[in-house]
Design a protein around this motif. Structure first.
Motif: not given
Length: 328
Positions: A140, A143-144, A171, A175, A246, A248
């Protein structure tokens, strides 16, 4: 969006990411993006032999230090991978410490390692670029992720659907997976038309991860290579969309827009609202006899005009931040 793209850790003196963090501090950017160049691709000398990366001095310092500490040294390959890992962690932490809303992403080489069990062959980025990209995703640290899946479906040894499925299976932190698509290859062979691109988009949307894709390159889209513009508009991009949320990334909740009474005359409905601090877009949802529809407006626009022929029953306005989070 506004973006800082680094051409690779090996290409410039990034010093643990400090110059990148300095850019994040000084400028209002949306994201920091790394391409797949960390250690460079292997080059050949005049005799065709591989030229190894010139890090002998640092390698010897590391060996001396581990010997002094009575530690077992890593292999040189593992040591190089750790250098890259430490760099990615440092940049990500530095960016988020300053501005949590700035997205951090990487587009690694599309094949993590050759996988004979899946029929996947090709360059070993884990060993050749010292890129443990699977770990970056699973930890993690981004972010992408935009793995460069630059191959057509018909090429079985680098199968687009097989690689897409494999990356999504890695994944575990949920993310964003936004694969890199090779629009630049349209027309290169009989299997690479614009329809191949929209078929790949359908495959991406069929996965459970966040839908989205990134293109290489913009020139091919701008120049309408192989009629790609009409193909994308017809089959893939019929309506505007917000970026996926997003969850998170912590974000301040936006207050709801204060919408004044809608005004109507013979031809139009007009509705307006007061600006909302922190809004990046507004989404206007309108309900008529056909059901609900929506319009996405930039934050500078605080009103909308709709045809009176639609006979609007209900109109709702949401403020949206730059990460796609909607207000109540």
């Amino acid at each position: 969006g506004r973006l800082l793209q680094a051409g690779g850790a090996a290409a410039v003196k990034l010093e643990g990411g400090r110059p990148i963090v300095d850019v994040v501090k000084r400028y209002d950017i949306d994201g920091v993006h790394f391409d797949d160049y960390f250690y460079p691709y292997i080059e050949k000398d005049a005799e065709g032999k591989d030229i190894d990366f010139p890090d002998d001095r640092n390698w010897k310092i590391y060996l001396t230090d581990t010997a002094r500490r009575n530690q077992k040294p890593m292999s040189r390959s593992d040591w190089r991978r750790k250098n890259v890992n430490d760099f990615i962690v440092a940049v990500g932490r530095g960016v988020k410490r300053l501005k949590p809303q700035v997205m951090f992403g990487i587009s690694p080489f599309g094949i993590y390692r050759p996988m004979p069990e899946l029929g996947i062959e090709g360059f070993d980025a884990y060993e050749g670029l010292y890129a443990d990209s699977k770990r970056w995703l699973q930890e993690g640290w981004v972010d992408y992720f935009a793995p460069q899946l630059y191959w057509e479906t018909a090429r079985k040894a680098q199968s687009f659907p097989v690689l897409l499925k494999w990356w999504n299976e890695q994944n575990v932190k949920a993310r964003h997976i936004w694969p890199g698509l090779a629009s630049y290859r349209i027309g290169r062979n009989e299997n690479w038309g614009a329809r191949e691109l929209t078929n790949q988009i359908q495959g991406i949307r069929g996965e459970k991860s966040s839908p989205g894709q990134i293109y290489f390159n913009f020139k091919s889209l701008r120049n309408d290579q192989g009629g790609v513009q009409n193909e994308l508009l017809k089959r893939s991009y019929g309506r505007r969309a917000l970026i996926p949320v997003s969850p998170w990334i912590k974000a301040l909740k936006l207050r709801s827009p204060s919408v004044g009474p809608a005004k109507r005359d013979a031809a139009y409905y007009r509705a307006s609202w007061k600006p909302v601090k922190g809004a990046f877009w507004y989404v206007v949802y309108a309900k008529d006899k056909e059901g609900w529809s929506y319009s996405i407006l930039p934050a500078g626009e605080t009103s909308i005009t709709l045809s009176a022929d639609r006979i609007i029953d209900n109109l709702v306005v949401h403020a949206v931040d730059r990460l796609g989070n909607e207000s109540r």
